[in-house]
Design a protein around this motif. Structure first.
Motif, mmCIF file in Angstrom:
data_model
loop_
_atom_site.group_PDB
_atom_site.id
_atom_site.type_symbol
_atom_site.label_atom_id
_atom_site.label_comp_id
_atom_site.label_asym_id
_atom_site.label_seq_id
_atom_site.Cartn_x
_atom_site.Cartn_y
_atom_site.Cartn_z
ATOM 1 N N ALA A 1 21.337 25.645 42.213
ATOM 2 C CA ALA A 1 22.693 25.085 42.174
ATOM 3 C C ALA A 1 22.874 24.132 43.352
ATOM 4 N N VAL A 2 23.514 23.001 43.099
ATOM 5 C CA VAL A 2 23.782 22.008 44.139
ATOM 6 C C VAL A 2 25.275 22.062 44.446
ATOM 7 N N LEU A 3 25.594 22.351 45.704
ATOM 8 C CA LEU A 3 26.979 22.561 46.104
ATOM 9 C C LEU A 3 27.357 21.635 47.242
ATOM 10 N N LYS A 4 28.627 21.271 47.263
ATOM 11 C CA LYS A 4 29.158 20.459 48.358
ATOM 12 C C LYS A 4 29.578 21.404 49.476
ATOM 13 N N ILE A 5 29.158 21.095 50.709
ATOM 14 C CA ILE A 5 29.577 21.875 51.858
ATOM 15 C C ILE A 5 31.005 21.470 52.197
#
Length: 132
Positions: A127-131
């Motif tokens: 999963a690619v998540l925004k910090i």
């Protein structure tokens, strides 16, 4: 075509200023997702002004020696919010094989380390998540 104006080294190991400039300009012009794919290497993922930039996912199909590549799965929910997940593959000799969970997790961990200063995090399951 904006991308044709930028010449890149196909064996680039990290993003360069020209890649970032083009991606940032495209986002500043209104894009809500940027995918660049002009290098054979997997490059870091960045969030710029809340928009993800996938600088390179590797070479998916190649007649060369096996290499690792990523597929990007984009999902849209009922509120039109985008979510992103990566799937890792080995490519070579014009074939594609999904990596097992352990090998894929290692790739995602390395990509997460490479992306640590770019407001993006990649989980062990891709999963690619925004910090925040």
């Amino acid at each position: 075509d904006l991308g044709d104006d930028v010449i890149r080294d196909e064996d680039l190991e990290k993003t360069d200023a020209s890649q970032q400039l083009v991606a940032h300009d495209v986002i500043d012009s209104g894009a809500n997702l940027v995918i660049e794919c002009n290098t054979n290497k997997i490059l870091p993922i960045e969030y710029y002004n809340g928009v993800p930039i996938f600088y390179s996912l590797g070479t998916m199909l190649s007649e060369a020696e096996p290499d690792t590549a990523l597929a990007l799965i984009v999902s849209v929910d009922e509120k039109d919010a985008l979510s992103f997940r990566l799937k890792a593959f080995t490519s070579g000799n014009s074939s594609l094989t999904a990596l097992d969970e352990t090998k894929a997790s290692k790739i995602f961990n390395e990509l997460n380390k490479a992306s640590k200063d770019t407001f993006a995090t990649i989980t062990e399951d891709g999963a690619v998540l925004k910090i925040q």
